[in-house]
Scaffold this motif. Structure first.
Motif, PDB file in Angstrom:
ATOM      1  N   TRP A 174      58.269  36.336  37.305  1.00  0.00           N
ATOM      2  CA  TRP A 174      58.811  36.896  36.078  1.00  0.00           C
ATOM      3  C   TRP A 174      57.797  36.894  34.942  1.00  0.00           C
ATOM      4  O   TRP A 174      57.833  37.771  34.076  1.00  0.00           O
ATOM      5  CB  TRP A 174      60.090  36.170  35.676  1.00  0.00           C
TER       6      TRP A 174
ATOM      7  N   GLY B 214      63.975  35.463  34.810  1.00  0.00           N
ATOM      8  CA  GLY B 214      64.081  34.013  34.852  1.00  0.00           C
ATOM      9  C   GLY B 214      63.685  33.346  33.549  1.00  0.00           C
ATOM     10  O   GLY B 214      62.934  33.898  32.750  1.00  0.00           O
ATOM     11  N   ARG B 215      64.201  32.141  33.357  1.00  0.00           N
ATOM     12  CA  ARG B 215      63.891  31.369  32.159  1.00  0.00           C
ATOM     13  C   ARG B 215      62.628  30.532  32.332  1.00  0.00           C
ATOM     14  O   ARG B 215      62.301  29.721  31.473  1.00  0.00           O
ATOM     15  CB  ARG B 215      65.072  30.465  31.803  1.00  0.00           C
TER      16      ARG B 215
ATOM     17  N   GLY C 168      69.648  34.931  33.191  1.00  0.00           N
ATOM     18  CA  GLY C 168      68.533  34.758  32.262  1.00  0.00           C
ATOM     19  C   GLY C 168      68.977  34.969  30.833  1.00  0.00           C
ATOM     20  O   GLY C 168      70.129  35.314  30.554  1.00  0.00           O
TER      21      GLY C 168
ATOM     22  N   GLN D   2      60.221  33.474  26.620  1.00  0.00           N
ATOM     23  CA  GLN D   2      60.498  33.342  28.045  1.00  0.00           C
ATOM     24  C   GLN D   2      59.770  32.147  28.666  1.00  0.00           C
ATOM     25  O   GLN D   2      60.223  31.596  29.667  1.00  0.00           O
ATOM     26  CB  GLN D   2      60.084  34.625  28.777  1.00  0.00           C
TER      27      GLN D   2
END
Length: 456
Positions: A107, A124-125, A141, A300
Motif C-alpha cells: 500500500w 491499509g493503515r 482502512g 497513511q
C-alpha cells in the motif's frame, strides 16, 4: 533430494542461504517456517507453472504477497510458497480514475503512485501491508467511511485458478468468482492483478493524533464516541489504548506510560479540516497535539513505527452493535492487564460508506455495525501463552456488545464455526459452492479456509 526446478521461474531453497531466509521471513515472528521452495513468480504463466509443480508433487501451497498474514498463511513448512512480490507493476489511469496494480505491490507503493495525481483508494493503515491479502480479506482502512472498503472499490481481478486457468473476474466476466474474491480471501485462486476505482483524495489532508495520559481515558473515550457518532463520513477515527513511545514529541513524564491516543482525519477540503476536528482538542488539553495539514501518504504511514515486522503477534477483533458506557469501561479495564508495552487496543467508528453497499453484494458481513474493536497483542520474546491469554480475555469481555461479521484478516486463529458465523449461513453456502467450482480439491487451503461443498 533433487533440486526443484520450474522452467522460467526463480526458485529459492535452503541452499540459497541468506536470500532464502530473507524471502521466507514474514511479519509475524511467531511463524518461522522453512518451505521446501519459494517460487518468485513474475507472470500469470509463472503462477500456473508453480501451481502445476506443487500439484504434481502433492506439496501444500502458501501464497505470499506482503507477508502480513497474522495467522501465518504467508508461508508453509516443507511446501511451496508462491511469492508474488515480483509482480509489482502499477498503472494509474487518470482519465477514468482507475489503477491496475500487480499482486506484489504494498500500500505504501500504491499510495505514492496514485497520490502523484491527487487520487487514492481505501488502503491499509500500514505502508508495508500487501494490496492482495488486504483486499481479498475485505480491506478496512482510513478511507472506508468516505469511500468504502478496499473490496468495494475492486473493479476486476486477474486470477489463476487451481487447474491453471487464467481468468478475469469482474461484474461482467465470471461474476460469481468476482463476488467471492471481495472478502472470501485466497480460497479461489491466486490473484495476479487488481483494478481499483480511485477517488479524489489529497495530496494534502487534515489529520493526525492527540495523546492523553491513560487516567483521562474514561472521559476522553466517551467524548470521542459522542463526537464520532455525530461526525460526517468525511471524518474517520479511532481511540487507541497504548503505551506512549519514547519519542521526542512525547512529554518526558508520559514516555513509556499508559496513554490514550485519538487518531483522526478529515477527507473533505483541507481548510474545513481544522474546524471539523477542533472538538478533539477540547475534550481536555492533550499532552500531544499532532493534528494538522499533512500529506495523505504521511498520514497513511503514521502507525508504521509502532508495528515493525519481526515481533510476535496475536490478534482478535469484533464488530460492536453499540458502544455504551459499560462497554467502554470494560474495554479500558482490559487495558490495565496488557502484558506488553507494544500491545494496543482500538475502538473505531464504522458506518458511512461501508453500510452503503448492500449486505449481499459481497461476502463481507456486519456492514451495519456502528463500532468495532481490535485487540492486538504484540511482544518480542517467545513467551506466548500469557500474551495470547490477555488478547482472548479481552475478546471474551467484549462479547455482550459484539456482533458477527468481522473480517477474518483480523484474527490470528480461525475455526470452522468462526468462519461460518462471520459470513452467515446463506453466504457461507454460496462460498462453499463457489469453492467446489473453482478449487474442488481444496488446493488453496492455507487461508481462512472455506471447504468445497460436497458433490451431489
Amino acid at each position: 533430494m533433487t533440486t526443484p526446478t520450474i522452467e522460467g521461474v526463480q526458485l529459492l531453497t535452503a541452499a540459497d542461504g541468506e536470500a532464502y531466509d530473507d524471502a521466507r521471513r514474514v511479519f509475524n515472528a511467531m511463524f518461522d517456517r522453512r518451505p521446501r521452495a519459494i517460487a518468485r513468480v513474475k507472470t500469470p504463466h509463472d503462477v500456473a507453472a508453480a501451481i502445476g509443480y506443487a500439484r504434481g508433487r502433492a506439496l501444500p501451497i502458501a501464497v505470499r504477497a506482503g507477508g502480513h498474514s497474522v495467522a501465518g498463511y504467508s508461508s508453509v513448512e516443507d511446501g511451496l510458497v508462491i511469492d508474488v512480490r515480483p509482480i509489482d507493476h502499477i498503472a494509474v489511469h487518470i482519465d477514468n480514475r482507475t489503477v491496475r496494480v500487480g499482486a506484489g505491490v504494498t500500500w505504501g507503493a500504491l499510495d505514492a503512485a496514485t497520490q502523484a495525481h491527487g487520487l487514492a483508494t481505501t488502503g491499509g493503515r500500514m505502508t508495508t501491508t500487501g494490496v492482495a491479502g488486504f483486499t481479498l480479506g475485505s480491506g478496512s482502512g482510513w478511507l472506508e467511511r468516505m469511500h468504502g472498503l478496499a473490496c468495494d472499490n475492486l473493479l476486476s481481478a486477474h486470477v489463476v485458478t487451481a487447474d491453471g486457468q487464467q481468468l478475469i473476474a469482474s461484474e461482467t466476466q465470471n461474476p460469481d468468482l468476482f463476488w467471492g474474491l471481495r472478502g472470501g480471501g485466497g480460497n479461489f485462486g491466486v490473484v495476479t492483478e487488481f483494478t481499483f476505482r480511485l477517488h479524489a483524495v489529497g495530496p494534502t489532508i487534515y489529520g493526525g493524533f492527540t495523546m492523553h495520559p491513560r487516567v483521562e481515558a474514561p472521559k476522553v473515550v466517551r467524548l470521542f464516541r459522542d463526537f464520532m457518532d455525530d461526525a460526517p463520513r468525511e471524518v474517520c477515527g479511532g481511540a487507541i489504548l497504548m503505551t506512549a513511545p519514547p519519542a521526542p514529541f512525547v512529554p518526558a513524564d508520559l514516555r513509556g506510560r499508559p496513554a490514550v491516543s485519538l487518531f483522526a482525519a478529515y477527507f473533505g477540503p483541507v481548510d474545513e479540516g481544522e474546524r471539523a476536528l477542533a472538538p478533539l482538542r477540547t475534550f481536555s488539553p492533550p499532552a500531544v497535539d499532532n493534528l494538522g495539514a499533512r500529506p495523505y501518504v504521511e498520514f497513511q504511514a503514521m502507525t508504521d513505527p509502532g508495528n515493525p515486522p519481526g515481533r510476535r503477534n496475536y490478534w482478535r477483533s469484533g464488530f460492536l452493535s453499540d458502544l455504551p458506557d459499560d462497554a467502554i469501561d470494560t474495554f479500558l479495564a482490559c487495558g490495565v492487564g496488557a502484558t506488553s508495552p507494544y500491545s494496543v487496543q482500538v475502538l473505531a467508528r464504522a458506518g458511512g460508506a461501508i453500510s452503503d453497499t448492500p449486505e449481499d453484494a459481497t461476502p463481507i458481513s456486519g456492514r451495519s455495525a456502528p463500532w468495532l474493536f481490535h485487540c492486538y497483542g504484540s511482544w518480542e520474546q517467545p513467551d506466548d501463552d500469557r500474551h495470547i491469554a490477555w488478547v482472548r480475555t479481552t475478546e471474551q469481555a467484549m462479547r455482550p456488545w459484539s456482533m458477527p461479521g468481522m473480517a477474518l484478516n483480523f484474527f490470528s486463529a480461525v475455526d470452522p464455526e468462526l468462519i461460518r458465523s462471520t459470513f452467515g449461513a446463506g453466504k457461507y453456502a454460496r462460498l462453499t459452492a463457489l469453492k467446489a467450482k473453482y478449487d474442488p480439491e481444496n488446493l488453496f487451503h492455507l487461508n481462512q479456509n472455506i471447504p468445497p461443498a460436497p458433490t451431489q
